[in-house]
Design an enzyme around this catalytic site. Structure first.
Site, PDB file in Angstrom:
ATOM      1  N   ASP A   1     -20.466  12.158  -8.734  1.00  0.00           N
ATOM      2  CA  ASP A   1     -19.320  13.055  -8.651  1.00  0.00           C
ATOM      3  C   ASP A   1     -19.715  14.519  -8.813  1.00  0.00           C
ATOM      4  O   ASP A   1     -20.852  14.838  -9.176  1.00  0.00           O
ATOM      5  CB  ASP A   1     -18.256  12.685  -9.706  1.00  0.00           C
ATOM      6  CG  ASP A   1     -18.872  12.285 -11.049  1.00  0.00           C
ATOM      7  OD1 ASP A   1     -20.025  12.653 -11.303  1.00  0.00           O
ATOM      8  OD2 ASP A   1     -18.196  11.595 -11.837  1.00  0.00           O
TER       9      ASP A   1
ATOM     10  N   ASN B   1     -11.434   7.283 -21.708  1.00  0.00           N
ATOM     11  CA  ASN B   1     -10.248   6.627 -21.134  1.00  0.00           C
ATOM     12  C   ASN B   1     -10.629   5.486 -20.177  1.00  0.00           C
ATOM     13  O   ASN B   1      -9.795   4.994 -19.428  1.00  0.00           O
ATOM     14  CB  ASN B   1      -9.373   7.656 -20.395  1.00  0.00           C
ATOM     15  CG  ASN B   1     -10.102   8.297 -19.218  1.00  0.00           C
ATOM     16  OD1 ASN B   1     -11.279   8.021 -18.970  1.00  0.00           O
ATOM     17  ND2 ASN B   1      -9.412   9.152 -18.487  1.00  0.00           N
TER      18      ASN B   1
ATOM     19  N   HIS C   1     -12.789   5.681 -17.652  1.00  0.00           N
ATOM     20  CA  HIS C   1     -13.141   6.039 -16.273  1.00  0.00           C
ATOM     21  C   HIS C   1     -14.621   5.791 -15.995  1.00  0.00           C
ATOM     22  O   HIS C   1     -15.449   5.815 -16.904  1.00  0.00           O
ATOM     23  CB  HIS C   1     -12.714   7.475 -15.916  1.00  0.00           C
ATOM     24  CG  HIS C   1     -13.521   8.591 -16.490  1.00  0.00           C
ATOM     25  ND1 HIS C   1     -13.003   9.861 -16.698  1.00  0.00           N
ATOM     26  CD2 HIS C   1     -14.809   8.667 -16.902  1.00  0.00           C
ATOM     27  CE1 HIS C   1     -13.935  10.643 -17.195  1.00  0.00           C
ATOM     28  NE2 HIS C   1     -15.043   9.951 -17.334  1.00  0.00           N
TER      29      HIS C   1
ATOM     30  N   GLU D   1     -10.242   7.897 -12.520  1.00  0.00           N
ATOM     31  CA  GLU D   1      -9.407   7.910 -13.713  1.00  0.00           C
ATOM     32  C   GLU D   1      -8.466   6.702 -13.698  1.00  0.00           C
ATOM     33  O   GLU D   1      -8.273   6.081 -12.643  1.00  0.00           O
ATOM     34  CB  GLU D   1      -8.584   9.206 -13.734  1.00  0.00           C
ATOM     35  CG  GLU D   1      -9.411  10.485 -13.704  1.00  0.00           C
ATOM     36  CD  GLU D   1     -10.014  10.850 -15.069  1.00  0.00           C
ATOM     37  OE1 GLU D   1     -10.333   9.952 -15.862  1.00  0.00           O
ATOM     38  OE2 GLU D   1     -10.157  12.055 -15.309  1.00  0.00           O
TER      39      GLU D   1
HETATM   40  C1  F6R Z   1     -20.368  11.755 -14.817  1.00  0.00           C
HETATM   41  C2  F6R Z   1     -19.411  10.659 -14.716  1.00  0.00           C
HETATM   42  C3  F6R Z   1     -18.506  10.319 -15.860  1.00  0.00           C
HETATM   43  C4  F6R Z   1     -19.253  10.207 -17.195  1.00  0.00           C
HETATM   44  C5  F6R Z   1     -18.263   9.902 -18.326  1.00  0.00           C
HETATM   45  C6  F6R Z   1     -18.954   9.865 -19.674  1.00  0.00           C
HETATM   46  O1  F6R Z   1     -21.102  11.883 -13.644  1.00  0.00           O
HETATM   47  O2  F6R Z   1     -19.346  10.051 -13.703  1.00  0.00           O
HETATM   48  O3  F6R Z   1     -17.854   9.114 -15.586  1.00  0.00           O
HETATM   49  O4  F6R Z   1     -20.207   9.199 -17.114  1.00  0.00           O
HETATM   50  O5  F6R Z   1     -17.260  10.877 -18.367  1.00  0.00           O
HETATM   51  O6  F6R Z   1     -19.408  11.146 -19.993  1.00  0.00           O
HETATM   52  P1  F6R Z   1     -20.372  11.408 -21.229  1.00  0.00           P
HETATM   53  O7  F6R Z   1     -21.652  10.722 -20.920  1.00  0.00           O
HETATM   54  O8  F6R Z   1     -20.521  12.903 -21.278  1.00  0.00           O
HETATM   55  O9  F6R Z   1     -19.698  10.835 -22.430  1.00  0.00           O
END
Ligand code: F6R
Length: 241
Positions: free
Chosen positions: A67, A136, A138, A143
């Protein structure tokens, strides 16, 4: 689904790096799906160390990031382009033509998503998709409530996600409202998936993802339907299982 529990973040990161390294050693032209965020930083550090020791060669590896924030230039300090350069690509011999990250700057998000999808299709399936998980539930920026049939798309970020990163952007008003993300459909087409989670904040979403019902309210729960998923957790993230 295989669940591996390590003592701490370092243990989780080393195990993750070992699995990625095995993939690259077994198939030097592997297609890797890569995440950003806090969770994978030490995994990247370990991979860079392995590269510096002469153990890994990224010259034929193809990468697709999950992303990118919509509206950020590649040089923005919070862009995922910048994150990937700083944490991995500046330190290994991956080639620019093999690196793919969604274009966050484009005015035409629809064609940017289409061209990302076409790039992905050219390589067939992702060999190993590495994922983090949001508080959450995701994965990527899919989301809760995101259409699981989407391949690559422009999505609206949830308030939870935006608030969480607000301090890094110097306030919520600077946080992008949208992102381009690989969809659940593309993630689920990967041959193998590695889901990483570390820390207390991930205990509940991890439990929901692994042990709860499969529901669009918890996007990571879809992984229960994938035939080859390895989950690597530290003790804190595993504490609610
Ligand atoms: C980032 C992504 C997100 C993160 C998730 C966890 O490329 O795709 O899904 O993996 O938000 O983020 P952290 O590792 O910062 O807790």
């Amino acid at each position: 689904m295989r669940v591996i529990i390590k003592n701490d973040y370092r243990g989780m990161s080393r195990e993750a790096a070992r699995i990625v390294a095995h993939q690259v050693l077994a198939k030097p032209e592997s297609v890797l799906g890569l995440p950003t965020g806090d969770t994978p930083t030490m995994m990247y550090e370990e991979l860079v160390n392995m590269y510096k020791l002469g153990l890994l060669d990224f010259s034929r590896v193809v990468t697709f990031n999950l992303d990118e924030y919509y509206g950020l230039s590649p040089d923005h300090p919070q862009s995922y382009h910048r994150y990937m350069r700083e944490n991995l690509f500046d330190h290994v011999n991956a080639t620019n033509e093999n690196i793919h990250i969604p274009d966050g700057r484009t005015k035409d998000a629809k064609s940017a998503c289409k061209s990302y999808q076409e790039d992905l299709s050219r390589y067939g399936k992702i060999d190993l998709q590495v994922l983090g998980i949001g508080p959450n539930g995701h994965i990527g920026f899919n989301e809760p409530g995101t259409d699981w049939g989407m391949t690559v798309g422009l999505v609206r970020l949830s308030d939870t996600t935006r608030n969480r990163v607000a301090p890094r952007f110097g306030g919520i008003k600077n946080v992008p409202v949208h992102a381009i993300t690989m969809g659940i459909k593309t993630i689920m087409r990967s041959k193998k998936i590695l889901l990483l989670a570390s820390g207390k904040a991930k205990a509940i979403p991890t439990k929901r993802a692994i042990e709860g019902p499969i529901t669009e309210a918890v996007p990571a729960s879809v992984l229960q339907l994938h035939p080859d998923v390895t989950v690597i957790l530290d003790q804190e993230a595993a504490s609610q299982l």
